[in-house]
Design a protein around this motif. Sequence first.
Motif, mmCIF file in Angstrom:
data_model
loop_
_atom_site.group_PDB
_atom_site.id
_atom_site.type_symbol
_atom_site.label_atom_id
_atom_site.label_comp_id
_atom_site.label_asym_id
_atom_site.label_seq_id
_atom_site.Cartn_x
_atom_site.Cartn_y
_atom_site.Cartn_z
ATOM 1 N N VAL A 130 0.846 -1.192 0.000
ATOM 2 C CA VAL A 130 0.000 0.000 0.000
ATOM 3 C C VAL A 130 0.882 1.244 0.000
ATOM 4 O O VAL A 130 1.692 1.435 0.912
ATOM 5 C CB VAL A 130 -0.929 0.013 1.233
ATOM 6 N N VAL A 131 0.724 2.080 -1.016
ATOM 7 C CA VAL A 131 1.519 3.306 -1.147
ATOM 8 C C VAL A 131 0.588 4.510 -1.066
ATOM 9 O O VAL A 131 -0.308 4.679 -1.903
ATOM 10 C CB VAL A 131 2.298 3.331 -2.471
ATOM 11 N N SER A 132 0.783 5.363 -0.068
ATOM 12 C CA SER A 132 -0.018 6.580 0.088
ATOM 13 C C SER A 132 0.577 7.704 -0.754
ATOM 14 O O SER A 132 1.786 7.942 -0.715
ATOM 15 C CB SER A 132 -0.050 7.003 1.557
ATOM 16 N N PHE A 317 3.258 -1.137 4.099
ATOM 17 C CA PHE A 317 2.749 0.220 3.926
ATOM 18 C C PHE A 317 3.900 1.208 3.791
ATOM 19 O O PHE A 317 4.912 1.094 4.477
ATOM 20 C CB PHE A 317 1.901 0.630 5.127
ATOM 21 N N THR A 318 3.717 2.205 2.939
ATOM 22 C CA THR A 318 4.702 3.266 2.829
ATOM 23 C C THR A 318 4.044 4.506 2.231
ATOM 24 O O THR A 318 2.900 4.466 1.767
ATOM 25 C CB THR A 318 5.913 2.844 1.980
ATOM 26 N N THR A 319 4.773 5.600 2.239
ATOM 27 C CA THR A 319 4.334 6.864 1.644
ATOM 28 C C THR A 319 5.361 7.280 0.607
ATOM 29 O O THR A 319 6.554 7.016 0.771
ATOM 30 C CB THR A 319 4.233 7.948 2.727
ATOM 31 N N VAL A 320 4.930 7.897 -0.469
ATOM 32 C CA VAL A 320 5.864 8.350 -1.494
ATOM 33 C C VAL A 320 6.932 9.235 -0.843
ATOM 34 O O VAL A 320 6.604 10.171 -0.102
ATOM 35 C CB VAL A 320 5.127 9.158 -2.580
ATOM 36 N N PRO A 321 8.211 8.969 -1.091
ATOM 37 C CA PRO A 321 9.274 9.800 -0.515
ATOM 38 C C PRO A 321 9.157 11.262 -0.951
ATOM 39 O O PRO A 321 8.968 11.545 -2.134
ATOM 40 C CB PRO A 321 10.560 9.167 -1.056
ATOM 41 N N ILE A 322 9.223 12.148 0.016
ATOM 42 C CA ILE A 322 9.096 13.584 -0.260
ATOM 43 C C ILE A 322 10.481 14.216 -0.365
ATOM 44 O O ILE A 322 11.320 14.059 0.521
ATOM 45 C CB ILE A 322 8.296 14.287 0.853
ATOM 46 N N GLY A 323 10.707 14.934 -1.456
ATOM 47 C CA GLY A 323 11.985 15.613 -1.637
ATOM 48 C C GLY A 323 11.981 17.032 -1.129
ATOM 49 O O GLY A 323 13.003 17.544 -0.672
ATOM 50 N N LEU A 356 8.326 -4.279 -1.032
ATOM 51 C CA LEU A 356 8.952 -2.997 -0.684
ATOM 52 C C LEU A 356 9.839 -3.130 0.538
ATOM 53 O O LEU A 356 10.799 -2.383 0.711
ATOM 54 C CB LEU A 356 7.866 -1.945 -0.425
ATOM 55 N N ALA A 357 9.505 -4.077 1.404
ATOM 56 C CA ALA A 357 10.254 -4.247 2.655
ATOM 57 C C ALA A 357 11.292 -5.359 2.557
ATOM 58 O O ALA A 357 11.806 -5.818 3.565
ATOM 59 C CB ALA A 357 9.287 -4.560 3.800
ATOM 60 N N ALA A 358 11.618 -5.793 1.347
ATOM 61 C CA ALA A 358 12.582 -6.882 1.196
ATOM 62 C C ALA A 358 13.948 -6.464 1.727
ATOM 63 O O ALA A 358 14.401 -5.330 1.524
ATOM 64 C CB ALA A 358 12.703 -7.261 -0.281
ATOM 65 N N HIS A 359 14.600 -7.391 2.401
ATOM 66 C CA HIS A 359 15.940 -7.172 2.948
ATOM 67 C C HIS A 359 16.002 -5.934 3.835
ATOM 68 O O HIS A 359 16.976 -5.175 3.829
ATOM 69 C CB HIS A 359 16.974 -7.041 1.825
ATOM 70 N N LYS A 360 14.963 -5.722 4.592
ATOM 71 C CA LYS A 360 14.914 -4.572 5.487
ATOM 72 C C LYS A 360 15.983 -4.724 6.572
ATOM 73 O O LYS A 360 15.957 -5.668 7.354
ATOM 74 C CB LYS A 360 13.521 -4.493 6.125
ATOM 75 N N PRO A 361 16.965 -3.845 6.638
ATOM 76 C CA PRO A 361 18.046 -4.010 7.610
ATOM 77 C C PRO A 361 17.577 -3.741 9.036
ATOM 78 O O PRO A 361 16.665 -2.960 9.277
ATOM 79 C CB PRO A 361 19.070 -2.951 7.172
ATOM 80 N N LYS A 362 18.226 -4.411 9.965
ATOM 81 C CA LYS A 362 17.920 -4.174 11.369
ATOM 82 C C LYS A 362 18.576 -2.874 11.799
ATOM 83 O O LYS A 362 19.779 -2.691 11.690
ATOM 84 C CB LYS A 362 18.426 -5.340 12.222
ATOM 85 N N ASP A 363 17.783 -1.965 12.293
ATOM 86 C CA ASP A 363 18.266 -0.631 12.638
ATOM 87 C C ASP A 363 18.599 -0.568 14.123
ATOM 88 O O ASP A 363 17.738 -0.799 14.965
ATOM 89 C CB ASP A 363 17.187 0.402 12.292
ATOM 90 N N LYS A 364 19.864 -0.237 14.438
ATOM 91 C CA LYS A 364 20.297 -0.163 15.832
ATOM 92 C C LYS A 364 20.285 1.270 16.355
ATOM 93 O O LYS A 364 20.842 1.555 17.409
ATOM 94 C CB LYS A 364 21.700 -0.751 15.965
ATOM 95 N N ALA A 365 19.636 2.166 15.639
ATOM 96 C CA ALA A 365 19.582 3.557 16.064
ATOM 97 C C ALA A 365 18.794 3.693 17.361
ATOM 98 O O ALA A 365 17.917 2.885 17.669
ATOM 99 C CB ALA A 365 18.950 4.417 14.968
ATOM 100 N N SER A 476 9.949 7.853 4.537
ATOM 101 C CA SER A 476 9.448 6.970 3.486
ATOM 102 C C SER A 476 9.665 5.520 3.855
ATOM 103 O O SER A 476 9.743 4.660 3.000
ATOM 104 C CB SER A 476 10.173 7.276 2.155
ATOM 105 N N GLY A 477 9.774 5.230 5.145
ATOM 106 C CA GLY A 477 10.043 3.868 5.580
ATOM 107 C C GLY A 477 8.881 2.935 5.286
ATOM 108 O O GLY A 477 7.732 3.336 5.262
ATOM 109 N N VAL A 478 9.223 1.698 5.035
ATOM 110 C CA VAL A 478 8.217 0.673 4.772
ATOM 111 C C VAL A 478 8.032 -0.153 6.037
ATOM 112 O O VAL A 478 8.996 -0.563 6.681
ATOM 113 C CB VAL A 478 8.668 -0.245 3.626
ATOM 114 N N VAL A 479 6.784 -0.395 6.417
ATOM 115 C CA VAL A 479 6.495 -1.246 7.571
ATOM 116 C C VAL A 479 5.491 -2.311 7.164
ATOM 117 O O VAL A 479 4.677 -2.095 6.289
ATOM 118 C CB VAL A 479 5.950 -0.450 8.774
ATOM 119 N N ARG A 480 5.572 -3.469 7.806
ATOM 120 C CA ARG A 480 4.588 -4.523 7.591
ATOM 121 C C ARG A 480 3.464 -4.363 8.593
ATOM 122 O O ARG A 480 3.632 -3.809 9.674
ATOM 123 C CB ARG A 480 5.253 -5.886 7.733
#
Length: 487
Positions: A130-132, A317-323, A356-365, A476-480
């Motif tokens: 789903v892309v908003s 789910f994601t939203t179009v990246p805003i520039g 869209l979320a393929a190979h989503k890296p694990k974020d340690k932030a 613009s992050g993708v989440v399941r």
Amino acid sequence: MPATSPRPSAAGPRPPKQRRPAPPRVRRKRPRWAMRAAITLSVVVLASAGIGHAVMSSLDADIKRVDPFKDMKNRPRAGHGMNVLLVGTDGRDKITAAERKKYRLGGAPCHCTDTIMIVHISEDRERASVVSLPRDSYAMTPAHVDGTTGERHNGHPIKINAAYAEGGPQLTVRTVEDMTHVKIDHYLEVDFTSFMRTVDVLGGVEICNADPLKDTYTGLDLAAGRHRLLGGQALQYVRSRHADGSSDLGRMKRQQRFLAALIGRATSSGVLLNPMKFRDVARAVLGSVRADKGFGTDELLDLGRAMRHFSPSSSEFTTVPIGQLGFAVKGVGSTLKWDPVKSAQLFRALREDRPLAAHKPKDKALLVPVSPQQIRVQVENGTATGGLGKRVDAALASTGFRTTGTPANAADRSLKRTVIAYDPRWDRSARSLAAALPGSELRAVKGQGPVLKVLAGADFEHVRKVRAEDELQGESGVVRGDEVGCG
């Protein structure tokens, strides 16, 4: 695990025994409000009950038809899978006066699309992406005839949600296809009424919020925690633009969160196994839907059978990246301009039927209350060290903060410790920024406004990477779907 055959419907005979159904073919000849659009997605999900053809045929008669593909030429090449354009129209004129007053729905309907979403159903029917598309997105229309005045227009700039007012569903589809190069296979349009009734028939939808949400415009007032929302309150939740400082982008994230919860409710509440309950939900949805002529009983049944094991983990789910935010256009106003590189990558993934979320890296932030992409920062050098302000600005920008890119010198050039000056109304943003600048001091300044100020001190060493606690807040992050439930 092999798929089991659907039970026979009480309203129709058991379907003949057959092999595992093949994915429904996409017809190549024909080829905000995200929650109203989201409810229409639930039609696809709820069809997975395998309800008899007679029941579905009776429901089909409730769908109002529209031809958004009439005389369309030079369309994008068809990709893999199926792309559905979901649009939500106002429809407040169909709600009672008492409901309009209770849920703050005053004023006249805008006759425009409050929200536009592309829902991509994978070719194997095991994933929905789903892309908003933000309603204030900068867009350029193709040449068209104005649906209201009959006047012919050349292409001109607009906000994307205004395409519906000028040329109805057809101009909306053409504009979206021109901007995304994604061929739209089906068109579905819903309104407030469908949304409210469907949530009520489902018995409400459960959402969770880490912080209190209050919006005087919509009347939303939720304490932090877990809530089961019925139709009217759910409507307030997904309409609110002033519950935090993120405006329409934050509203879209909440709408996506609600859609994930809605799918979870529909697939876990027994609706899909109860023909009568399914019928009630489907009638609530379809009573206020408009769809293209090619989306009917057979498509619902075939797609539903193929998706009978659909769950929130199958959705993303994601939203179009805003520039560029606040991109000013003469005669149009302030718009959102898409990031040309990132948005092209996103839509290429849809065309190629890739997750869209393929190979989503694990974020340690480090987790913080507000996403860096939503925090505006002005950097000033509070020391006599040349170039420090530029170094701090670049470090903050590289980790996602929206810096001005033009650091200045502070009035006081003898700061030992870095200071963050902020308006108390943006305290959550200030705490998030402070986490990225270890050892910094927070200093409240009433009336400063939304831009936070960093006065770089001699103690500055580095910027720590941070990300929002709510993963949906990312730019613009993708989440399941299973990542945003109450847990």
